[in-house]
Design an enzyme around this catalytic site. Structure first.
Site, PDB file in Angstrom:
ATOM      1  CE1 TYR A   7      12.733   2.362  13.570  1.00  0.00           C
ATOM      2  CE2 TYR A   7      10.728   3.539  14.145  1.00  0.00           C
ATOM      3  CZ  TYR A   7      11.342   2.477  13.532  1.00  0.00           C
ATOM      4  OH  TYR A   7      10.601   1.547  12.887  1.00  0.00           O
TER       5      TYR A   7
ATOM      6  CD  GLU B  38     -12.592   8.697   4.012  1.00  0.00           C
ATOM      7  OE1 GLU B  38     -13.720   9.086   3.648  1.00  0.00           O
ATOM      8  OE2 GLU B  38     -12.117   7.584   3.730  1.00  0.00           O
TER       9      GLU B  38
END
Ligand code: NI
Length: 394
Positions: A299, A373
């Site tokens: 990348y 979460e």
């Protein structure tokens, strides 16, 4: 109600559904370019809320479009969907059901956040000044990455800005971090074979010893950073593997070296590639050995647009307040979001997921990795808010 209040309350409304989606994806992790079930779940979820969905982009990716009431330009929000080849050890009730595969980099969260942002924005169509393009890409973890194929398949066509995020275990859940300019490194792989001439270990003068040559090569390659890089700049070279020989008294024919080369600027990356050839070939020449050098391109350097990063940070300040905004650190890790940023201005930012009190501290790529979460709510709200604000400014 202000736009910020609307976004916040919609993120609350869809939070249980986003958690459910994240757990479903977490339970069924799929590796790079194998995101078939994940893709189906993503596509069906988006179709249900009325988005225009294209399947099979970059093989297993999904691109969806949400068009506002007013016409205008397009802004892209990116999520990556692939898992890692790790055996999960969290013991969570929704732990991976696929042996040897785990969402240990939070891409389950990124995917759920993308879906959450779509749900929020689908209720704000009237206020959308153009199109929001949702990119659910395959294979962020494995070179050559899904991003270049997404671009090849037209995912960025007509897109003026792009935003993406990555979870961060070092920041508290719900905090967001920004970093303008170069944020993540390019990562190229080096494959070097030093070719000598085999012979008896007791008669080295009849041989060309590739073991000695590789020792010199390995040490000399370290000068790439120590002597060929501005001390104020960053770069790394690591030879992670060396293989050669098989007996105490035999000089082998060849030695193979494998390593990683990381740069924080495009210019030094190119220069370093040239220097690798010069250093290795030069040492080999002096020893009458030969070298095969192959650099596998990974990348590129991830460069966040200065203006878009400031814009995103100001959005975060307005949505969450200063106590939840931090300066993100630069990392020598690589990320294929860099390809999108080569085409379109935007920014890649961090989303904290740590909760020390709840024991959620494991880093990404660890078999105990998990997230608080509540970060999903923040992520979905932030992505939705960014898109709507960015469109209003285009
Ligand atoms: Ni990742």
């Amino acid at each position: 109600m202000s736009l910020e209040q609307k976004i916040t309350s919609l993120s609350e409304k869809y939070f249980p559904e986003v958690v459910r989606l994240r757990r479903t994806i977490h339970e069924h992790p799929e590796l790079a370019f194998e995101e078939i079930k994940t893709g189906v779940l993503v596509a069906e979820t988006l179709e249900k809320i009325g988005l225009d969905v294209k399947r099979g982009v970059a093989r297993t990716g999904i691109v969806a479009s949400l068009k506002g009431k007013k016409s205008g330009k397009a802004v892209a929000l990116r999520s990556d969907m692939d898992a890692l080849p790790i055996q999960e050890a969290t013991g969570l009730p929704f732990a991976s059901k696929n042996p040897g595969k785990m969402h240990a980099c939070g891409h389950d969260a990124h995917t759920a956040i993308g879906l959450g942002a779509a749900m929020i924005l689908s209720e704000l169509r009237d206020e959308l000044n153009g199109e929001v393009r949702f990119l659910f890409q395959p294979s962020e973890e494995r070179n050559p990455g899904g991003a270049p194929y997404m671009i090849e398949d037209g995912a960025l066509e007509g897109v003026s800005k792009v935003f993406g995020l990555h979870v961060l275990s070092q920041a508290d859940a719900g905090a967001v971090g920004f970093c303008a300019g170069e944020m993540m490194a390019s990562a190229d792989e080096l494959y070097i074979t030093i070719k000598g001439k085999s012979g008896h270990g007791a008669r080295p003068h009849h041989a060309i010893d590739p073991v000695i040559v590789s020792a010199q090569v390995i040490l000399a390659l370290q000068t790439l950073v120590s002597r060929n890089l501005d001390p104020f700049a960053q770069g790394v070279i690591t030879i992670g593997s060396i293989h050669g020989g098989f007996a105490p008294n035999i000089i082998p024919n060849e030695v193979k070296l494998v390593g990683t080369l990381r740069a924080m600027s495009k210019e030094w990356r190119e220069f370093a590639h040239k220097r690798v050839h010069e250093i290795v070939n030069g040492i080999c020449y002096s020893a009458r050995a030969e070298a095969d050098i192959h650099i596998d391109l990974g990348y590129p350097v991830l460069v966040n647009d200065e203006k878009e990063t400031m814009f995103a940070e100001s959005c975060a300040l307005q949505l969450f307040g200063p106590e939840r905004v931090f300066q993100a650190e630069r990392l020598m890790g690589a990320e294929d979001f860099a390809y999108y940023l080569e085409k379109v201005p935007g920014t890649f930012y961090r989303l904290g997921i740590r909760n020390e009190a709840a024991g959620i501290t494991a880093d990404i790529h660890n078999d105990h990795f998990t997230i608080d979460e509540s970060a999903l709510k923040a992520g979905a709200a932030m992505q939705a808010y960014l898109a709507i604000r960015a469109l209003s400014e285009l």
